[in-house]
Write a protein that holds these residues in place. Sequence first.
Motif, short mmCIF file in Angstrom:
data_model
loop_
_atom_site.label_atom_id
_atom_site.label_comp_id
_atom_site.label_asym_id
_atom_site.label_seq_id
_atom_site.Cartn_x
_atom_site.Cartn_y
_atom_site.Cartn_z
N GLY A 110 11.00 4.18 0.36
CA GLY A 110 12.34 4.74 0.44
C GLY A 110 13.51 3.83 0.41
N GLY A 111 14.63 4.37 -0.14
CA GLY A 111 15.76 3.67 -0.18
C GLY A 111 15.29 2.42 -1.09
N ARG A 112 15.78 1.27 -0.47
CA ARG A 112 15.70 -0.03 -1.15
C ARG A 112 14.27 -0.60 -1.34
N PHE A 113 13.31 0.12 -0.49
CA PHE A 113 11.91 -0.55 -0.67
C PHE A 113 11.07 0.54 -1.20
N ARG A 114 11.23 -0.07 -2.69
CA ARG A 114 10.26 0.68 -3.75
C ARG A 114 9.14 0.30 -4.38
N TRP A 115 9.07 -1.08 -4.20
CA TRP A 115 7.98 -1.67 -5.07
C TRP A 115 6.60 -1.97 -4.12
N PRO A 116 5.58 -1.37 -4.21
CA PRO A 116 4.43 -1.58 -3.67
C PRO A 116 3.76 -2.93 -3.77
N VAL A 117 3.11 -3.39 -2.43
CA VAL A 117 2.29 -4.63 -2.51
C VAL A 117 0.77 -3.94 -2.35
N TYR A 118 0.10 -4.01 -3.36
CA TYR A 118 -1.22 -3.51 -3.33
C TYR A 118 -2.54 -4.32 -2.85
N ARG A 119 -3.49 -3.34 -2.08
CA ARG A 119 -4.58 -3.80 -2.00
C ARG A 119 -5.52 -3.70 -3.24
N MET A 120 -6.56 -4.25 -3.35
CA MET A 120 -7.50 -4.32 -4.27
C MET A 120 -8.52 -2.91 -4.70
N PRO A 121 -8.35 -2.13 -5.60
CA PRO A 121 -9.12 -1.07 -5.84
C PRO A 121 -10.61 -1.61 -6.21
N GLY A 122 -11.57 -0.66 -5.92
CA GLY A 122 -13.13 -1.14 -6.29
C GLY A 122 -13.12 -1.33 -7.60
N GLU A 123 -12.50 -0.41 -8.42
CA GLU A 123 -12.71 -0.80 -9.93
C GLU A 123 -12.37 -2.02 -10.49
N ALA A 124 -11.53 -2.69 -9.74
CA ALA A 124 -10.70 -3.82 -10.24
C ALA A 124 -11.77 -5.15 -10.30
N ASP A 142 -1.53 5.42 -8.18
CA ASP A 142 -0.66 6.41 -7.44
C ASP A 142 -1.62 7.09 -6.28
N GLY A 143 -1.04 7.55 -5.32
CA GLY A 143 -2.00 8.57 -4.37
C GLY A 143 -3.15 8.01 -3.81
N ARG A 144 -3.60 6.95 -3.79
CA ARG A 144 -4.78 6.51 -3.31
C ARG A 144 -4.73 5.53 -2.11
N GLY A 145 -3.61 5.57 -1.45
CA GLY A 145 -3.28 4.58 -0.22
C GLY A 145 -3.78 3.11 -0.07
N LEU A 146 -3.36 2.68 -1.31
CA LEU A 146 -3.68 1.20 -1.55
C LEU A 146 -2.54 0.28 -1.13
N GLU A 147 -1.29 1.04 -0.84
CA GLU A 147 -0.20 0.22 -0.58
C GLU A 147 -0.39 -0.38 0.90
N ILE A 148 -0.01 -1.66 1.02
CA ILE A 148 0.06 -2.25 2.34
C ILE A 148 1.39 -2.11 2.79
N ALA A 149 2.47 -2.45 2.06
CA ALA A 149 4.00 -2.25 2.40
C ALA A 149 4.59 -1.92 1.08
N GLY A 173 11.03 -4.50 12.62
CA GLY A 173 11.27 -5.84 13.28
C GLY A 173 9.94 -6.58 13.25
N SER A 174 8.82 -5.99 12.85
CA SER A 174 7.53 -6.68 12.91
C SER A 174 7.45 -7.32 11.66
N VAL A 175 6.44 -8.33 11.48
CA VAL A 175 6.04 -9.01 10.26
C VAL A 175 4.65 -8.87 10.16
N VAL A 176 3.96 -8.64 8.76
CA VAL A 176 2.70 -8.67 8.32
C VAL A 176 2.40 -9.80 7.55
N ARG A 177 1.47 -10.52 7.59
CA ARG A 177 1.04 -11.45 6.70
C ARG A 177 0.11 -11.09 5.77
N VAL A 178 0.20 -11.31 4.34
CA VAL A 178 -0.70 -10.94 3.30
C VAL A 178 -1.35 -12.15 2.81
#
Length: 344
Positions: A110-124, A142-149, A173-178
Amino acid sequence: MRRLLSLLGLIGLTMGSSPASSEISYQVLSFDQLDGWDKDDHDAALRVFRNTCIDMYGPDWNALCALAHDMDDGRAFFELMFRPVLMEDGQEMLFTGYFEPELEGSRYPGGRFRWPVYRMPGEAQNRPWLSRREILTSGVMDGRGLEIAWVDDPVELFFLQIQGSGRIRLDDGSVVRVGYAGKNGHEYRSVGQELVRRGVYQSHQVSAQVIKNWVRRNPVDGQELLFHNPSYVFFREVSEVPAELGPLGAMNRSITPMRSVAVDPDIVRLGSPVWIEKDGKGPMRRLMIAQDTGSAIKGAQRADIFVGTGDEAGRRAGRLRDPGRMAVLMPIQRAYALLPESVQ
């Protein structure tokens, strides 16, 4: 941080493959021959050495690690138990720098946060899989819940993939490391080289910041430039590392700014202390620990210095490209065993 490429790899200035061990010459030095040795903070280097020596195998390394945890005098420890070894393969020494990116993001789009950081799908895992362009334009994610942020800048996300790990400062205010989880199996293509091929820049003009600025000034052509690299990196959350500590290196332990260095593991054993004599702008004389690797880091006289986290660290890392000399500190018996019998 198990990086895919250093900044040199990004702009297409990677080194060749590692030389065979028979092509490397060895010279055991005295500590008096190390420029600036007596002025360094050896206790700081000892603390960093302790972080990863427990993961080194061999009776001598095990004994040294136990002693490292018992001794408080870093200089005495290194001088008593090691000898500096200058290893050369005919290539000039090259120091570069790398860093941990820090992006702005949110757990929700939403807003300026539009670009997803993805987990790896199984077929990859069946590689090669889809290209960067196909992953981002086909809707397959899309629609697979693979987005971390979701983050606010697609260019910074591209560079996060180049580095292979980073931190995302969330809007709550939190931080996530990937960290690196895998990729789609396509070979990396340098976008810096592509700009040179198009005649936009000459090779000496290309840097990470130059590429970022060009893509932002040319959003349509910039997106196509990023698609030129078909390789795509997926991430995982690295929750075992507190945000205040450094990212994980190749030894799966946190690395330390200006004390951890990436080396060629085919030549320098990971966990080894290395003495850095970096010349050029901002000369550096410092004992570091070889705790990381990088695909562009090949050769006996090649090292990538971990500068730190965030934009300022990124600017400093991008400017670091200097000559000098590097000596590896080896346990005494290992050091002298490398010499030809005629000089022992």
